[in-house]
Design a protein around this motif. Structure first.
Motif, PDB file in Angstrom:
ATOM      1  N   SER A  49       0.822  -1.207   0.000  1.00  0.00           N
ATOM      2  CA  SER A  49       0.000   0.000   0.000  1.00  0.00           C
ATOM      3  C   SER A  49       0.855   1.256   0.000  1.00  0.00           C
ATOM      4  CB  SER A  49      -0.927  -0.006   1.221  1.00  0.00           C
ATOM      5  OG  SER A  49      -1.731   1.159   1.247  1.00  0.00           O
ATOM      6  N   ALA A  50       1.859   1.275   0.877  1.00  0.00           N
ATOM      7  CA  ALA A  50       2.735   2.441   0.935  1.00  0.00           C
ATOM      8  C   ALA A  50       3.465   2.678  -0.376  1.00  0.00           C
ATOM      9  CB  ALA A  50       3.741   2.273   2.072  1.00  0.00           C
ATOM     10  N   SER A  51       3.716   1.587  -1.119  1.00  0.00           N
ATOM     11  CA  SER A  51       4.443   1.699  -2.380  1.00  0.00           C
ATOM     12  C   SER A  51       3.561   2.179  -3.526  1.00  0.00           C
ATOM     13  CB  SER A  51       5.057   0.349  -2.756  1.00  0.00           C
ATOM     14  OG  SER A  51       5.961  -0.070  -1.755  1.00  0.00           O
ATOM     15  N   GLY A  52       2.236   2.166  -3.313  1.00  0.00           N
ATOM     16  CA  GLY A  52       1.340   2.700  -4.334  1.00  0.00           C
ATOM     17  C   GLY A  52       0.623   1.680  -5.185  1.00  0.00           C
ATOM     18  N   VAL A  53       0.584   0.404  -4.744  1.00  0.00           N
ATOM     19  CA  VAL A  53      -0.198  -0.596  -5.475  1.00  0.00           C
ATOM     20  C   VAL A  53      -1.670  -0.208  -5.369  1.00  0.00           C
ATOM     21  CG1 VAL A  53      -0.921  -3.011  -5.547  1.00  0.00           C
ATOM     22  CG2 VAL A  53       1.487  -2.422  -5.168  1.00  0.00           C
ATOM     23  N   GLY A  54      -2.321  -0.030  -6.507  1.00  0.00           N
ATOM     24  CA  GLY A  54      -3.625   0.630  -6.553  1.00  0.00           C
ATOM     25  C   GLY A  54      -4.768  -0.112  -5.915  1.00  0.00           C
ATOM     26  N   VAL A  55      -4.811  -1.432  -6.092  1.00  0.00           N
ATOM     27  CA  VAL A  55      -5.902  -2.239  -5.532  1.00  0.00           C
ATOM     28  C   VAL A  55      -5.293  -3.412  -4.777  1.00  0.00           C
ATOM     29  CG1 VAL A  55      -7.914  -3.679  -6.011  1.00  0.00           C
ATOM     30  CG2 VAL A  55      -7.525  -1.595  -7.345  1.00  0.00           C
ATOM     31  N   ILE A  56      -5.647  -3.529  -3.508  1.00  0.00           N
ATOM     32  CA  ILE A  56      -5.142  -4.619  -2.667  1.00  0.00           C
ATOM     33  C   ILE A  56      -6.326  -5.335  -2.033  1.00  0.00           C
ATOM     34  CG2 ILE A  56      -3.715  -5.246  -0.682  1.00  0.00           C
ATOM     35  CD1 ILE A  56      -2.091  -2.677  -1.182  1.00  0.00           C
ATOM     36  N   GLY A  57      -6.473  -6.621  -2.350  1.00  0.00           N
ATOM     37  CA  GLY A  57      -7.458  -7.448  -1.686  1.00  0.00           C
ATOM     38  C   GLY A  57      -6.820  -8.131  -0.504  1.00  0.00           C
ATOM     39  N   ILE A  58      -7.546  -8.222   0.599  1.00  0.00           N
ATOM     40  CA  ILE A  58      -7.019  -8.812   1.837  1.00  0.00           C
ATOM     41  C   ILE A  58      -7.961  -9.936   2.251  1.00  0.00           C
ATOM     42  CG2 ILE A  58      -6.260  -8.349   4.195  1.00  0.00           C
ATOM     43  CD1 ILE A  58      -6.378  -5.294   3.333  1.00  0.00           C
ATOM     44  N   ALA A  59      -7.549 -11.167   2.032  1.00  0.00           N
ATOM     45  CA  ALA A  59      -8.392 -12.322   2.345  1.00  0.00           C
ATOM     46  C   ALA A  59      -7.937 -12.965   3.645  1.00  0.00           C
ATOM     47  CB  ALA A  59      -8.344 -13.336   1.206  1.00  0.00           C
ATOM     48  N   ASP A  60      -8.755 -12.843   4.672  1.00  0.00           N
ATOM     49  CA  ASP A  60      -8.439 -13.442   5.971  1.00  0.00           C
ATOM     50  C   ASP A  60      -9.726 -13.518   6.786  1.00  0.00           C
ATOM     51  OD1 ASP A  60      -7.470 -14.000   8.656  1.00  0.00           O
ATOM     52  OD2 ASP A  60      -5.493 -13.368   7.954  1.00  0.00           O
ATOM     53  N   TYR A  61     -10.020 -14.701   7.311  1.00  0.00           N
ATOM     54  CA  TYR A  61     -11.234 -14.882   8.106  1.00  0.00           C
ATOM     55  C   TYR A  61     -10.942 -14.834   9.608  1.00  0.00           C
ATOM     56  CZ  TYR A  61      -9.323 -19.596   8.489  1.00  0.00           C
ATOM     57  OH  TYR A  61      -8.493 -20.658   8.715  1.00  0.00           O
ATOM     58  N   GLY A  62      -9.668 -14.680  10.002  1.00  0.00           N
ATOM     59  CA  GLY A  62      -9.284 -14.757  11.401  1.00  0.00           C
ATOM     60  C   GLY A  62      -9.389 -13.441  12.137  1.00  0.00           C
ATOM     61  N   VAL A  63      -9.198 -13.511  13.438  1.00  0.00           N
ATOM     62  CA  VAL A  63      -9.243 -12.323  14.285  1.00  0.00           C
ATOM     63  C   VAL A  63      -7.872 -12.084  14.907  1.00  0.00           C
ATOM     64  CG1 VAL A  63     -11.691 -12.611  14.804  1.00  0.00           C
ATOM     65  CG2 VAL A  63      -9.985 -13.643  16.326  1.00  0.00           C
ATOM     66  N   ILE A  64      -7.692 -10.887  15.423  1.00  0.00           N
ATOM     67  CA  ILE A  64      -6.418 -10.470  16.002  1.00  0.00           C
ATOM     68  C   ILE A  64      -6.311 -11.006  17.428  1.00  0.00           C
ATOM     69  CG2 ILE A  64      -5.032  -8.471  16.665  1.00  0.00           C
ATOM     70  CD1 ILE A  64      -6.750  -6.962  14.427  1.00  0.00           C
ATOM     71  N   LEU A  65      -5.197 -11.687  17.706  1.00  0.00           N
ATOM     72  CA  LEU A  65      -4.956 -12.266  19.023  1.00  0.00           C
ATOM     73  C   LEU A  65      -3.723 -11.619  19.654  1.00  0.00           C
ATOM     74  CD1 LEU A  65      -5.486 -16.052  18.158  1.00  0.00           C
ATOM     75  CD2 LEU A  65      -7.168 -14.441  19.095  1.00  0.00           C
ATOM     76  N   GLU A  66      -3.745 -11.467  20.955  1.00  0.00           N
ATOM     77  CA  GLU A  66      -2.627 -10.807  21.639  1.00  0.00           C
ATOM     78  C   GLU A  66      -1.334 -11.590  21.474  1.00  0.00           C
ATOM     79  OE1 GLU A  66      -1.588  -8.617  25.894  1.00  0.00           O
ATOM     80  OE2 GLU A  66      -3.467  -9.717  25.647  1.00  0.00           O
ATOM     81  N   GLU A  67      -1.416 -12.919  21.429  1.00  0.00           N
ATOM     82  CA  GLU A  67      -0.215 -13.739  21.310  1.00  0.00           C
ATOM     83  C   GLU A  67       0.497 -13.549  19.970  1.00  0.00           C
ATOM     84  OE1 GLU A  67      -2.016 -18.003  19.917  1.00  0.00           O
ATOM     85  OE2 GLU A  67      -2.732 -17.163  21.804  1.00  0.00           O
ATOM     86  N   ASP A  68      -0.193 -12.932  19.005  1.00  0.00           N
ATOM     87  CA  ASP A  68       0.398 -12.710  17.685  1.00  0.00           C
ATOM     88  C   ASP A  68       0.876 -11.276  17.469  1.00  0.00           C
ATOM     89  OD1 ASP A  68      -0.157 -15.361  16.938  1.00  0.00           O
ATOM     90  OD2 ASP A  68      -2.190 -14.817  16.300  1.00  0.00           O
ATOM     91  N   MET A  69       0.643 -10.402  18.431  1.00  0.00           N
ATOM     92  CA  MET A  69       0.935  -8.982  18.238  1.00  0.00           C
ATOM     93  C   MET A  69       2.414  -8.713  18.014  1.00  0.00           C
ATOM     94  SD  MET A  69      -1.882  -7.134  18.348  1.00  0.00           S
ATOM     95  CE  MET A  69      -1.513  -5.499  18.976  1.00  0.00           C
TER      96      MET A  69
END
Length: 268
Positions: A49-69
């Motif tokens: 995104s920062a580099s300027g890619v115009g369209v980014i799809g984000i496929a993920d069904y999971g949730v944010i967990l503290e153990e992964d932060m």
């Protein structure tokens, strides 16, 4: 065309020899799907995104967990238990509102892969999940889509450009053709370092940007990095025409045949 504000925003990458306005515009026209917005995927989408890619799809069904932060600094503590794809899209809009970021709260699986992939130029599989790699591989072969995938296991990392035509070579190298090269990494499953995920993601993004800008280096190559001993290698991927032909003849398999555990659709 880039707006005046975008030209100002990207003036430093535009000034890099070999880039220029034309290639920055090409990045804006690119459509990239990233599967997985976790330790590997979140820094990948952040820098795409920062580099300027115009369209980014984000496929993920999971949730944010503290153990992964520790390896997902895109998210904040107040994001815990929220869907990664939605929070990632929100963060990326605040980072670069000139791009489009689409959260897809789905598990990529045989019954939806072809439909989801059809709207994108490049697939980046950051799931770090063998069964998903195989689904992505087969769907990309059937759709003739290039894809990038990789994994990080404690100090060890690998990534490669699959189903891509190397320069002056019509032979495609699939993930199935080269899985034997990855067997040694199966022994490094314990633990997950944050820095190794971030470093690997940035190396992947650098190659992806070069690929989108038609710079050689990603297609048909397997990159491996031992971060503990600072050992970096690049290996030519091989092609097995019989395996590729079998995928084209058989099509996508069932989830059980891939060893994929299907999760219920997200109720948003």
């Amino acid at each position: 065309m880039l707006s005046e504000k975008e030209l100002e925003r990207y003036k430093h990458p535009i000034a890099v020899p070999g880039m220029g306005v034309g290639l920055q515009e090409k990045l804006k026209q690119s459509r990239v799907l990233v599967i997985g917005a976790g330790g590997l995927g979140s820094p990948v989408i952040q820098y795409l995104s920062a580099s300027g890619v115009g369209v980014i799809g984000i496929a993920d069904y999971g949730v944010i967990l503290e153990e992964d932060m520790h390896r997902q600094p895109l998210y904040n503590m107040q994001d815990l238990r929220k869907h990664k794809a939605k929070m990632a899209a929100s963060r990326l809009f605040s980072l670069n509102p000139w791009n489009k970021h689409y959260p897809l709260l789905i598990q990529v699986r045989p019954d939806n892969a072809k439909q989801v992939f059809s709207g994108f130029d490049l697939i980046v599989d950051c799931s770090q999940h063998r069964a998903t790699h195989l689904v992505v591989n087969d769907a990309c072969i059937l759709l003739d889509k290039p894809f990038v995938t990789g994994e990080v296991h404690n100090w060890m990392a690998w990534w490669g450009g699959f189903n891509m035509k190397p320069d002056n070579n019509p032979i495609l190298a699939s993930y199935r053709c080269n899985e034997y090269l990855l067997d040694e990494f199966r022994n490094f499953d314990a633990g997950a370092m944050g820095a190794t995920h971030g470093a690997t993601a940035l190396l992947m993004v650098n190659e992806i940007i070069k690929y989108l800008a038609d710079v050689p280096g990603l297609a048909g190559k397997l990159h491996t990095f031992n971060y503990l001993h600072q050992q970096f290698t690049v290996t030519d991927l091989s092609s097995d025409p019989e395996k590729i032909a079998a995928v084209k003849e058989t099509g996508l398999l069932t989830p059980d045949e891939y060893g994929l555990e299907v999760v219920p659709d997200v109720e948003d």
